[in-house]
Design a protein around this motif. Structure first.
Motif, short mmCIF file in Angstrom:
data_model
loop_
_atom_site.label_atom_id
_atom_site.label_comp_id
_atom_site.label_asym_id
_atom_site.label_seq_id
_atom_site.Cartn_x
_atom_site.Cartn_y
_atom_site.Cartn_z
N HIS A 179 0.83 -1.21 0.00
CA HIS A 179 0.00 0.00 0.00
C HIS A 179 0.87 1.26 0.00
N GLU A 180 1.90 1.26 0.85
CA GLU A 180 2.77 2.43 0.94
C GLU A 180 3.53 2.65 -0.37
N GLN A 181 3.95 1.58 -1.00
CA GLN A 181 4.68 1.69 -2.26
C GLN A 181 3.81 2.29 -3.37
N THR A 182 2.54 1.93 -3.36
CA THR A 182 1.65 2.36 -4.45
C THR A 182 0.93 3.68 -4.15
N SER A 183 0.97 4.14 -2.92
CA SER A 183 0.25 5.37 -2.58
C SER A 183 1.16 6.52 -2.17
N GLU A 184 2.46 6.23 -2.02
CA GLU A 184 3.39 7.28 -1.56
C GLU A 184 3.38 8.50 -2.47
N LEU A 185 3.49 8.28 -3.78
CA LEU A 185 3.53 9.41 -4.72
C LEU A 185 2.19 10.15 -4.76
N VAL A 186 1.10 9.39 -4.62
CA VAL A 186 -0.22 10.01 -4.63
C VAL A 186 -0.39 10.92 -3.42
N LEU A 187 0.01 10.42 -2.24
CA LEU A 187 -0.09 11.22 -1.02
C LEU A 187 0.77 12.48 -1.10
N LEU A 188 1.96 12.32 -1.65
CA LEU A 188 2.86 13.47 -1.81
C LEU A 188 2.24 14.52 -2.72
N ALA A 189 1.64 14.06 -3.84
CA ALA A 189 0.99 14.97 -4.77
C ALA A 189 -0.20 15.67 -4.12
N LEU A 190 -0.97 14.92 -3.33
CA LEU A 190 -2.14 15.50 -2.65
C LEU A 190 -1.70 16.58 -1.66
N LYS A 191 -0.64 16.31 -0.91
CA LYS A 191 -0.15 17.29 0.06
C LYS A 191 0.32 18.57 -0.64
N LYS A 192 0.96 18.41 -1.79
CA LYS A 192 1.41 19.58 -2.55
C LYS A 192 0.21 20.38 -3.06
N GLN A 193 -0.83 19.68 -3.51
CA GLN A 193 -2.03 20.36 -4.00
C GLN A 193 -2.75 21.09 -2.88
N ILE A 194 -2.80 20.48 -1.71
CA ILE A 194 -3.44 21.12 -0.55
C ILE A 194 -2.70 22.39 -0.17
N ALA A 195 -1.37 22.30 -0.17
CA ALA A 195 -0.54 23.47 0.15
C ALA A 195 -0.76 24.58 -0.89
N GLN A 196 -0.89 24.18 -2.16
CA GLN A 196 -1.12 25.16 -3.21
C GLN A 196 -2.47 25.84 -3.04
N VAL A 197 -3.50 25.06 -2.70
CA VAL A 197 -4.83 25.64 -2.47
C VAL A 197 -4.80 26.60 -1.29
N ASP A 198 -4.07 26.23 -0.22
CA ASP A 198 -3.95 27.11 0.94
C ASP A 198 -3.31 28.44 0.54
N ARG A 199 -2.30 28.37 -0.30
CA ARG A 199 -1.65 29.61 -0.74
C ARG A 199 -2.59 30.46 -1.58
N GLN A 200 -3.40 29.79 -2.41
CA GLN A 200 -4.37 30.53 -3.23
C GLN A 200 -5.41 31.23 -2.35
N ILE A 201 -5.87 30.53 -1.32
CA ILE A 201 -6.84 31.12 -0.40
C ILE A 201 -6.24 32.34 0.29
N ASP A 202 -5.00 32.19 0.77
CA ASP A 202 -4.32 33.31 1.42
C ASP A 202 -4.16 34.50 0.48
N THR A 203 -3.83 34.20 -0.77
CA THR A 203 -3.65 35.28 -1.75
C THR A 203 -4.96 36.02 -1.99
N GLU A 204 -6.06 35.29 -2.13
CA GLU A 204 -7.37 35.91 -2.35
C GLU A 204 -7.77 36.78 -1.17
N ILE A 205 -7.55 36.29 0.04
CA ILE A 205 -7.95 37.03 1.23
C ILE A 205 -7.10 38.29 1.40
N LYS A 206 -5.80 38.15 1.21
CA LYS A 206 -4.90 39.30 1.37
C LYS A 206 -5.19 40.39 0.35
N ALA A 207 -5.74 40.00 -0.80
CA ALA A 207 -6.06 40.99 -1.84
C ALA A 207 -7.32 41.78 -1.50
#
Length: 316
Positions: free
Chosen positions: A151-179
């Motif tokens: 399971h870890e071998q087949t989901s490691e890259l997916v989890l990493l990609a999901l975490k990066k996407q979540i971080a990107q969405v958080d940054r987008q939210i912060d950008t919208e609010i700060k504007a």
């Protein structure tokens, strides 16, 4: 579509698209004496699925009423089964009979609308990541070493990609609010309250439509499912005071987490929690009281427009 006498004027099935709304408008305009200015459009508040109708008719200056499906259902008594064809006349009847409760839809600013969409996307990404993590924990708990490794071998890259996407969405939210200076100010005011974090502040703004839906902390507490209600009847039924299960579960969860955070750090809410529990009160009951206090502080901060400040008791 019905008139004041509850006579059915129009009934049709349409696609939930701009083309479908255009067809509906055309059919309405053919009705004798039709006037857009005196027409009220009521619909169940179903989030994303309301968007085509809201976007189309709001742009035309139409009066829109988005009401909770639970509120509509309970007001019309016991019904068996559920279909769109049966629901439509029920919603029309509700809108006619309960106009005293009318709260016209007002399109929040575009920034908050975008923040809401981003927040929903963040939730979906978080849920996908949680599912993969939960499976790994289950394998580990059952001692299934080989299954866990695969399971870890087949989901490691997916989890990493999901975490990066979540971080990107958080940054987008912060950008919208700060504007948007107004939204940023409100987030700052909300997070000045002990226990209230970024996510709680964001969803408070989203679910209250920038605090235009509620003007009373008791109503907001009821909506969030943290307002206690008595359970009694006559002289024989005396149940414990409890909260209603009809609530915005997302907001209730966030307020619960806010309360947990508030009673763990030094402050008046921690002292209140410890004092009440020490006096024999149930922990969950006291914790709900803390959630209620946080809602009242949220409304007070919004009304004043100033950050939360601790109120010290008078000495002597």
């Amino acid at each position: 579509m019905i008139n004041k006498a509850e006579d059915r004027l129009l009934e049709c099935s349409l696609t939930n698209t701009k083309a479908g709304m255009q067809t509906l408008l055309g059919k309405r305009q053919k009705l004798p004496g039709f006037d857009q200015a005196t027409t009220l459009i009521c619909m169940e508040h179903t989030g994303l699925y309301c968007q085509p109708m809201v976007s189309f008719f709001y742009a035309l200056g139409g009066d829109l009423w988005l009401q909770s499906a639970v509120q509509i259902k309970q007001s019309l008594g016991v019904k068996r089964g559920k279909t769109d064809k049966a629901d439509a006349p029920s919603i029309a009847t509700y809108s006619l009979r309960h106009q005293k409760d009318l709260r016209l839809f007002c399109l929040t600013d575009s920034v908050l609308a975008k923040v809401r969409q981003l927040a929903s996307q963040r939730e979906r990404l978080m849920e996908m990541a949680k599912q993969l993590t939960d499976i790994a924990q289950d394998y580990k708990a059952m001692g299934l070493v080989e299954e866990l490794k695969l399971h870890e071998q087949t989901s490691e890259l997916v989890l990493l990609a999901l975490k990066k996407q979540i971080a990107q969405v958080d940054r987008q939210i912060d950008t919208e609010i700060k504007a948007d200076r107004g939204l940023q100010t409100r987030v700052d005011l909300l997070t000045s309250i002990p226990g209230v974090g970024r996510q709680t502040a964001l969803y408070m703004l989203i679910f209250t439509a920038n605090f235009t839906r509620f003007d009373d902390p008791k109503k907001l507490a009821s909506y969030a499912g943290v307002a206690p209600f008595a359970y009694e009847s006559g002289t024989s039924v005396r149940g414990r005071t409890q909260v209603s299960p009809m609530a915005n579960k997302k907001l209730k969860h966030l307020l619960h987490m806010a309360a947990l955070g508030a009673v763990r750090v030094e402050g008046d809410l921690k002292h209140y929690f410890e004092r009440k529990v020490g006096a024999g009160k149930r922990k969950m009951s006291v914790l709900n009281a803390v959630r209620n206090k946080i809602v009242h502080r949220i409304m007070a901060v919004m009304e004043r427009g100033t950050a939360y400040t601790k109120v010290y008791a008078k000495i002597g």
